[in-house]
Design an enzyme around this catalytic site. Structure first.
Site, PDB file in Angstrom:
ATOM      1  N   ARG A   1       5.022  10.980  -2.424  1.00 40.55           N
ATOM      2  CA  ARG A   1       4.885  10.553  -1.024  1.00 40.55           C
ATOM      3  C   ARG A   1       6.208  10.744  -0.282  1.00 40.55           C
ATOM      4  O   ARG A   1       7.187  10.025  -0.553  1.00 40.55           O
ATOM      5  CB  ARG A   1       4.500   9.073  -0.997  1.00 40.55           C
ATOM      6  CG  ARG A   1       4.394   8.503   0.379  1.00 40.55           C
ATOM      7  CD  ARG A   1       4.226   7.000   0.348  1.00 40.55           C
ATOM      8  NE  ARG A   1       4.128   6.506   1.697  1.00 40.55           N
ATOM      9  CZ  ARG A   1       4.363   5.271   2.067  1.00 40.55           C
ATOM     10  NH1 ARG A   1       4.682   4.370   1.157  1.00 40.55           N
ATOM     11  NH2 ARG A   1       4.277   4.920   3.331  1.00 40.55           N
TER      12      ARG A   1
ATOM     13  N   ALA B   1       3.380  -0.933   4.582  1.00 39.00           N
ATOM     14  CA  ALA B   1       2.865  -0.961   5.956  1.00 39.00           C
ATOM     15  C   ALA B   1       2.398  -2.357   6.377  1.00 39.00           C
ATOM     16  O   ALA B   1       2.443  -2.692   7.574  1.00 39.00           O
ATOM     17  CB  ALA B   1       1.722   0.045   6.101  1.00 39.00           C
TER      18      ALA B   1
ATOM     19  N   HIS C   1      12.847  -2.800   1.447  1.00 37.42           N
ATOM     20  CA  HIS C   1      12.267  -1.513   1.869  1.00 37.42           C
ATOM     21  C   HIS C   1      13.136  -0.405   1.322  1.00 37.42           C
ATOM     22  O   HIS C   1      14.380  -0.496   1.381  1.00 37.42           O
ATOM     23  CB  HIS C   1      12.196  -1.397   3.392  1.00 37.42           C
ATOM     24  CG  HIS C   1      11.367  -2.477   3.998  1.00 37.42           C
ATOM     25  ND1 HIS C   1       9.988  -2.455   3.964  1.00 37.42           N
ATOM     26  CD2 HIS C   1      11.722  -3.629   4.612  1.00 37.42           C
ATOM     27  CE1 HIS C   1       9.534  -3.555   4.532  1.00 37.42           C
ATOM     28  NE2 HIS C   1      10.567  -4.295   4.943  1.00 37.42           N
TER      29      HIS C   1
ATOM     30  N   ARG D   1      13.910   4.230  11.894  1.00 31.90           N
ATOM     31  CA  ARG D   1      12.656   4.990  11.959  1.00 31.90           C
ATOM     32  C   ARG D   1      11.858   4.636  13.224  1.00 31.90           C
ATOM     33  O   ARG D   1      12.422   4.120  14.178  1.00 31.90           O
ATOM     34  CB  ARG D   1      11.863   4.733  10.663  1.00 31.90           C
ATOM     35  CG  ARG D   1      12.651   5.160   9.415  1.00 31.90           C
ATOM     36  CD  ARG D   1      11.873   4.978   8.143  1.00 31.90           C
ATOM     37  NE  ARG D   1      10.672   5.811   8.133  1.00 31.90           N
ATOM     38  CZ  ARG D   1       9.648   5.643   7.291  1.00 31.90           C
ATOM     39  NH1 ARG D   1       9.703   4.678   6.391  1.00 31.90           N
ATOM     40  NH2 ARG D   1       8.600   6.430   7.347  1.00 31.90           N
TER      41      ARG D   1
ATOM     42  N   GLU E   1      13.033  -9.618   1.086  1.00 30.54           N
ATOM     43  CA  GLU E   1      12.255  -8.477   1.611  1.00 30.54           C
ATOM     44  C   GLU E   1      12.988  -7.180   1.276  1.00 30.54           C
ATOM     45  O   GLU E   1      14.198  -7.077   1.499  1.00 30.54           O
ATOM     46  CB  GLU E   1      12.114  -8.636   3.125  1.00 30.54           C
ATOM     47  CG  GLU E   1      11.369  -7.495   3.788  1.00 30.54           C
ATOM     48  CD  GLU E   1      11.210  -7.703   5.301  1.00 30.54           C
ATOM     49  OE1 GLU E   1      11.600  -8.781   5.824  1.00 30.54           O
ATOM     50  OE2 GLU E   1      10.711  -6.767   5.952  1.00 30.54           O
TER      51      GLU E   1
ATOM     52  N   TYR F   1      11.409   8.550   0.831  1.00 28.32           N
ATOM     53  CA  TYR F   1      11.302   7.482  -0.170  1.00 28.32           C
ATOM     54  C   TYR F   1      11.939   7.815  -1.507  1.00 28.32           C
ATOM     55  O   TYR F   1      12.003   6.955  -2.391  1.00 28.32           O
ATOM     56  CB  TYR F   1       9.820   7.110  -0.354  1.00 28.32           C
ATOM     57  CG  TYR F   1       9.195   6.569   0.912  1.00 28.32           C
ATOM     58  CD1 TYR F   1       9.655   5.383   1.481  1.00 28.32           C
ATOM     59  CD2 TYR F   1       8.166   7.251   1.567  1.00 28.32           C
ATOM     60  CE1 TYR F   1       9.103   4.881   2.645  1.00 28.32           C
ATOM     61  CE2 TYR F   1       7.592   6.756   2.729  1.00 28.32           C
ATOM     62  CZ  TYR F   1       8.069   5.576   3.272  1.00 28.32           C
ATOM     63  OH  TYR F   1       7.527   5.083   4.423  1.00 28.32           O
TER      64      TYR F   1
ATOM     65  N   ASN G   1       8.143  -5.711  -1.230  1.00 25.64           N
ATOM     66  CA  ASN G   1       8.068  -4.566  -0.334  1.00 25.64           C
ATOM     67  C   ASN G   1       6.603  -4.482   0.076  1.00 25.64           C
ATOM     68  O   ASN G   1       5.773  -3.915  -0.644  1.00 25.64           O
ATOM     69  CB  ASN G   1       8.516  -3.278  -1.028  1.00 25.64           C
ATOM     70  CG  ASN G   1       8.497  -2.088  -0.077  1.00 25.64           C
ATOM     71  OD1 ASN G   1       7.993  -2.194   1.044  1.00 25.64           O
ATOM     72  ND2 ASN G   1       9.035  -0.962  -0.524  1.00 25.64           N
TER      73      ASN G   1
ATOM     74  N   PRO H   1       0.793  -1.228   0.000  1.00 22.93           N
ATOM     75  CA  PRO H   1       0.000   0.000   0.000  1.00 22.93           C
ATOM     76  C   PRO H   1       0.830   1.285   0.000  1.00 22.93           C
ATOM     77  O   PRO H   1       1.873   1.359   0.649  1.00 22.93           O
ATOM     78  CB  PRO H   1      -0.819  -0.103   1.289  1.00 22.93           C
ATOM     79  CG  PRO H   1      -0.087  -1.079   2.132  1.00 22.93           C
ATOM     80  CD  PRO H   1       0.546  -2.052   1.187  1.00 22.93           C
ATOM     81  N   ASN H   2       0.318   2.239  -0.731  1.00 24.29           N
ATOM     82  CA  ASN H   2       0.861   3.604  -0.833  1.00 24.29           C
ATOM     83  C   ASN H   2       2.131   3.709  -1.682  1.00 24.29           C
ATOM     84  O   ASN H   2       2.600   4.818  -1.935  1.00 24.29           O
ATOM     85  CB  ASN H   2       1.098   4.223   0.565  1.00 24.29           C
ATOM     86  CG  ASN H   2      -0.182   4.320   1.361  1.00 24.29           C
ATOM     87  OD1 ASN H   2      -1.143   4.917   0.895  1.00 24.29           O
ATOM     88  ND2 ASN H   2      -0.230   3.704   2.531  1.00 24.29           N
TER      89      ASN H   2
HETATM   90  C1  DQA Z   1       8.472   0.922   3.441  1.00 21.53           C
HETATM   91  C2  DQA Z   1       8.626   1.114   4.945  1.00 21.53           C
HETATM   92  C3  DQA Z   1       7.312   0.884   5.665  1.00 21.53           C
HETATM   93  O1  DQA Z   1       7.483   1.071   7.067  1.00 21.53           O
HETATM   94  C4  DQA Z   1       6.270   1.869   5.172  1.00 21.53           C
HETATM   95  O2  DQA Z   1       5.027   1.626   5.797  1.00 21.53           O
HETATM   96  C5  DQA Z   1       6.153   1.884   3.697  1.00 21.53           C
HETATM   97  C6  DQA Z   1       7.355   1.785   2.877  1.00 21.53           C
HETATM   98  C7  DQA Z   1       9.754   1.277   2.670  1.00 21.53           C
HETATM   99  O3  DQA Z   1       9.846   0.903   1.501  1.00 21.53           O
HETATM  100  O4  DQA Z   1      10.639   1.942   3.208  1.00 21.53           O
HETATM  101  O5  DQA Z   1       5.068   2.095   3.162  1.00 21.53           O
HETATM  102  O6  DQA Z   1       8.181  -0.444   3.190  1.00 21.53           O
END
Ligand code: DQA
Length: 149
Positions: free
Chosen positions: A21, A80, A103, A110, A101, A26, A77, A13-14
């Protein structure tokens, strides 16, 4: 073994909002920019990439289930959902293919709620904090794993 491997790259998501964003966290690249880099890098490794994003947990679960028989590796990825989703962990646990995994940000630098990941329990490795490069690093890692290196 890695030749012609199909790799699923899944985004949660997002991540469709990358570029607008929180670019200070990011980066300025859009998800389409990252996808393009993944396809270019994958072709140098002899991989093909199926690159997807969803804001819906169940859709991600279904795609993970499908990858069991259609893909040789997965980079995820989960955004959240990384920190909340037992359903995604359970789906990933069905797989016999390597899972990396990813990110963009360094989740350990963080907020504390980002320090726990359900995905990590089943991942061969975790790449975080390298921005979009984390995705191409994940492809490199999958290449080595699938080649048995
Ligand atoms: C994320 C890190 C997560 O904590 C966050 O909720 C994201 C992006 C990252 O790519 O740094 O949406 O996965």
């Amino acid at each position: 073994m890695a030749d012609n491997a199909k790799i699923l790259i899944l985004n949660g998501p997002n991540l469709n909002m990358l570029g607008v964003r929180e670019p200070e966290i990011y980066g300025a690249d859009t998800l389409a920019d990252i996808e393009q880099r993944c396809h270019a890098h994958a072709s140098t490794l002899g991989f093909s990439v199926d690159f997807r994003q969803s804001n819906v947990e169940g859709e991600l679960v279904t795609w993970i289930q499908e990858s069991r028989t259609t893909c040789q590796g997965i980079a995820i990825n989960a955004a959240a959902f990384t920190h909340t989703s037992v359903a995604i962990l359970d789906a990933l646990s069905l797989l016999d293919i390597p899972i990396i995994e990813v990110h963009l940000s360094n989740i350990f630098a963080r907020e504390s709620f980002r320090h726990h990941s359900y995905v990590s329990a089943v991942a061969a490795g975790v790449i975080c904090g390298f921005g979009w490069r984390g995705y191409t690093l994940a492809l490199d890692a999958l290449k080595d794993i699938l080649d048995g290196d």
